[in-house]
Design a protein around this motif. Structure first.
Motif, short mmCIF file in Angstrom:
data_model
loop_
_atom_site.label_atom_id
_atom_site.label_comp_id
_atom_site.label_asym_id
_atom_site.label_seq_id
_atom_site.Cartn_x
_atom_site.Cartn_y
_atom_site.Cartn_z
N LEU A 113 27.04 3.02 -34.10
CA LEU A 113 26.83 1.69 -33.54
C LEU A 113 28.06 0.86 -33.88
O LEU A 113 28.57 0.93 -35.00
CB LEU A 113 25.58 1.07 -34.17
CG LEU A 113 25.13 -0.28 -33.64
CD1 LEU A 113 23.62 -0.28 -33.47
CD2 LEU A 113 25.52 -1.39 -34.58
N TYR A 114 28.57 0.13 -32.92
CA TYR A 114 29.67 -0.78 -33.22
C TYR A 114 29.48 -2.08 -32.45
O TYR A 114 28.83 -2.11 -31.41
CB TYR A 114 31.04 -0.14 -32.97
CG TYR A 114 31.34 0.21 -31.53
CD1 TYR A 114 32.03 -0.67 -30.71
CD2 TYR A 114 30.94 1.43 -30.98
CE1 TYR A 114 32.30 -0.36 -29.40
CE2 TYR A 114 31.22 1.75 -29.67
CZ TYR A 114 31.90 0.85 -28.90
OH TYR A 114 32.19 1.16 -27.59
N LEU A 115 30.06 -3.14 -33.00
CA LEU A 115 29.88 -4.49 -32.46
C LEU A 115 31.11 -4.90 -31.67
O LEU A 115 32.24 -4.59 -32.05
CB LEU A 115 29.63 -5.50 -33.59
CG LEU A 115 28.46 -5.19 -34.53
CD1 LEU A 115 28.36 -6.25 -35.60
CD2 LEU A 115 27.16 -5.07 -33.77
N THR A 116 30.89 -5.60 -30.57
CA THR A 116 32.01 -6.11 -29.77
C THR A 116 32.12 -7.63 -29.83
O THR A 116 33.19 -8.18 -29.60
CB THR A 116 31.83 -5.71 -28.29
OG1 THR A 116 30.59 -6.21 -27.82
CG2 THR A 116 31.87 -4.20 -28.14
N GLN A 117 31.00 -8.30 -30.17
CA GLN A 117 31.04 -9.76 -30.18
C GLN A 117 30.01 -10.29 -31.17
O GLN A 117 28.88 -9.82 -31.21
CB GLN A 117 30.73 -10.31 -28.79
CG GLN A 117 30.78 -11.81 -28.70
CD GLN A 117 30.42 -12.32 -27.30
OE1 GLN A 117 30.11 -11.53 -26.41
NE2 GLN A 117 30.47 -13.61 -27.12
N VAL A 118 30.45 -11.26 -31.99
CA VAL A 118 29.56 -11.97 -32.91
C VAL A 118 29.82 -13.45 -32.70
O VAL A 118 30.96 -13.91 -32.84
CB VAL A 118 29.82 -11.57 -34.39
CG1 VAL A 118 28.94 -12.39 -35.31
CG2 VAL A 118 29.60 -10.09 -34.60
N LYS A 119 28.78 -14.19 -32.34
CA LYS A 119 28.93 -15.63 -32.08
C LYS A 119 27.86 -16.39 -32.85
O LYS A 119 26.68 -16.12 -32.72
CB LYS A 119 28.80 -15.90 -30.59
CG LYS A 119 28.98 -17.35 -30.23
CD LYS A 119 28.84 -17.56 -28.75
CE LYS A 119 28.98 -19.03 -28.40
NZ LYS A 119 28.75 -19.28 -26.98
#
Length: 195
Positions: A113-119
């Motif tokens: 699992l990997y993240l592309t956006q954190v807001k």
């Protein structure tokens, strides 16, 4: 010889009574005038005394009004300072929030699992990323729920990837930050810098 008074004794007596009457009228008028003057003087003195008291009270009232205005100004200044202090304390409490958020996200991400956006918007965080399976997203959400700094993860959407990312699913979820509520908490937990 027998003395005979030939003078008009009744007229003399009447004149004497008239004089006595006018003297009594004059004395009564003088006494009445004196009483009127004394009463007038007494009441004039009382009025002057009351005017003096009124002026003193008006002066004291105006002094108290000035003090009340000063107190109101001081209260407004105190309120403004308290609000500034609260803002500073809030900033002090939340200054390491972004670092803690990223640290917790990194610690909770499972393999695949990997993240592309954190807001982050206030205490709400939107997370967008890719996963090899829905089970990994579920594991990630359980890990976020177990974190002491994150709570209430909610899955918004899971989409199957297309094109190059056919084996991956794109997901979007939201999670809430738990903020410290006590202003004394950072002081008690503050660590001394290592030298």
């Amino acid at each position: 010889m027998i003395p005979v008074n030939l003078l008009p004794h009744r007229a003399q007596r009447r004149a004497a009574l008239q004089r006595q009457f006018f003297v009594l009228v004059a004395m009564t008028a003088g006494l009445g005038l004196a009483i009127v003057v004394l009463v007038h003087t007494y009441f004039a003195g009382q009025m002057d005394n009351q005017r003096g008291r009124n002026q003193y009270l008006e002066g004291e009232i105006s002094a108290l009004d000035r003090q009340i205005a000063e107190i109101k100004t001081l209260k407004e200044q105190i309120q403004a300072m308290v609000e500034r202090k609260n803002v500073v304390e809030s900033l002090q409490l939340n200054r390491s929030e972004a670092v803690r958020l990223l640290d917790q996200l990194v610690r909770q991400i499972p393999d695949g699992l990997y993240l592309t956006q954190v807001k982050q918007t206030g205490s709400r965080v939107n997370v967008v990323g890719y996963s090899t399976s829905n089970a990994r997203v579920s594991t990630f959400m359980r890990n976020l729920e177990a974190s002491p700094f994150l709570e209430s993860p909610t899955l918004v959407v899971v989409k199957e990837g297309g094109g190059e990312k056919q084996n991956l699913s794109e997901f979007t979820l939201t999670v809430n930050l738990t903020r410290e509520k006590s202003p004394e908490a950072p002081q008690g937990k503050a660590q001394k810098p290592k030298s």
